[in-house]
Design an enzyme around this catalytic site. Sequence first.
Site, mmCIF file in Angstrom:
data_model
loop_
_atom_site.group_PDB
_atom_site.id
_atom_site.type_symbol
_atom_site.label_atom_id
_atom_site.label_comp_id
_atom_site.label_asym_id
_atom_site.label_seq_id
_atom_site.Cartn_x
_atom_site.Cartn_y
_atom_site.Cartn_z
ATOM 1 C CE LYS A 22 32.257 46.175 45.712
ATOM 2 N NZ LYS A 22 33.032 45.277 44.836
ATOM 3 C CG ASN A 23 35.413 48.185 44.410
ATOM 4 O OD1 ASN A 23 35.169 47.260 44.892
ATOM 5 N ND2 ASN A 23 35.175 48.797 43.272
ATOM 6 N NE ARG A 92 37.514 37.945 38.473
ATOM 7 C CZ ARG A 92 38.594 38.489 38.508
ATOM 8 N NH1 ARG A 92 38.882 39.280 38.994
ATOM 9 N NH2 ARG A 92 39.559 38.119 37.711
ATOM 10 N NE ARG A 121 36.600 41.414 36.998
ATOM 11 C CZ ARG A 121 36.052 41.900 37.932
ATOM 12 N NH1 ARG A 121 34.825 41.501 38.440
ATOM 13 N NH2 ARG A 121 36.610 42.501 38.684
#
Length: 437
Positions: A22-23, A92, A121
């Site tokens: 995913k990342n 995000r 964040r």
Amino acid sequence: MDAFVIQGGNPLRGEIKVNGSKNAALPLMAAALLTNQPVTLEGIPRLADIGNMRRLLIELGVDIEEQPDGLRFQATDESASHARYEIVRTMRASICVLGPMLARRGIARVSLPGGCAIGDRPVDLHLRGLEALGAEVSLDSGDILVKAPAPGGRLRGGRVFLAGPFGPTVLGTANVMSAATLAEGVTIIECAACEPEVVDLARLLNAMGAHIRGAGTPRIVIEGVKELGTAHHRVIGDRIEAGTYMMASAMTRGDLTIRDCPLDALLATWDHLERAGVALTVIDESDPMRASIRIRGTDAIQPVHVTTNPHPGFPTDLQAQMMALLSMASGNSSITERIFPDRFLHVAELSRMGARLFRQGPTVIVSGVRELIGAPVMASDLRASASLVLAGLAAKGQTIVRRVYHLDRGYERMETGLASLGADIRRVREEELPLIE
Ligand code: EPU
């Protein structure tokens, strides 16, 4: 909303294949904004976050088609430049369209992502990096507005130091590296994130015609080019999904074979699990990013001291799952969180299952118990949810994990995978729960 009902105690046995990361996938998808040529990505996982990124890219003029060899992205209308709050607030990681859009379209407006369950964040480093490439940055009605130096003009190469108080930034590195590919001249990113997802992005960008050296080290050098073009790229396997399954096997006294495992990106996890007494064997590492490994649980998990760190250190995205595992160790462990010092929402929920956890600031002392006891618990963020599922698989009795939509952001139908390995786990609608509890 959905929940999982888990009857604990079944060892996980059999074989499972790791999905695409995913990342890695999110910034790779955003890189399609850097060209009007097609970019095809193979192995994009089917996850809620990926769905959100697809929606965002469509709004930004990108056509997306399912092809036999992957998802094909092509920016056919390059007039849009606004990533709206309605999408950014759901994810995000939408921030990773900022660099590519600025570099190609000369302007980008992205709603400023708020804090999230794991901490504040901020995105100051992303902005500082883009400013070093000549961008003008301002804030307008809750949006970040970045513009190239002259209308329609190019960014220019620069020197960028990208570390903050908690180390380098992964998506910040992705943003600045992507933007610098189309800048005039050379950019040096110092203190770049070394995560495998950054390396994967550099591989795609180079396949599109960029000149990037040093990705995977703290210094990345990018020689800007005028244009990028078409490419086909296979996404790396998800190291966090693989690590989660490794821990699930270890905790349930299982015997699991994991295929397509990005072993080369998991050495810190491997080392900590070995120290915890878990039996790990490599079956095939001819491709170290698609290895086959075997993990057998142990009757006596040993306590371990863990500190999360930027890659190649122990990943923050496996901290919660490791805490679930060490809750059952025979002795006292400690876990210190160095990336997101407040990423401990799982502590209270694991405690409801009998874990003995004592938090002081960024450190949790984990005093191992013989067994965890099933309980109703609430998922609060993606990896915290994964830790509750692992605890439920290992616990005595029934665990109900509510709000598993958090989990669906990062694990593809996790319950199906776990059930195929012998776990007693099913997905229900939360409305059905009063009949079950
Ligand atoms: N930070 C700043 N300023 C910035 C950016 C970051 O101070 O401008 C701080 C953060 O607050 C944090 C540290 O720097 O303390 C590292 O944050 P980073 O920017 O590296 O996080 P990210 O890029 O936003 C990615 C992953 C996260 C993962 C972190 C750390 C994606 C989509 N997200 O986030 O993944 O935890 O790197 O490895 O790639 C997850 O998958 O569950 C997840 C949260």
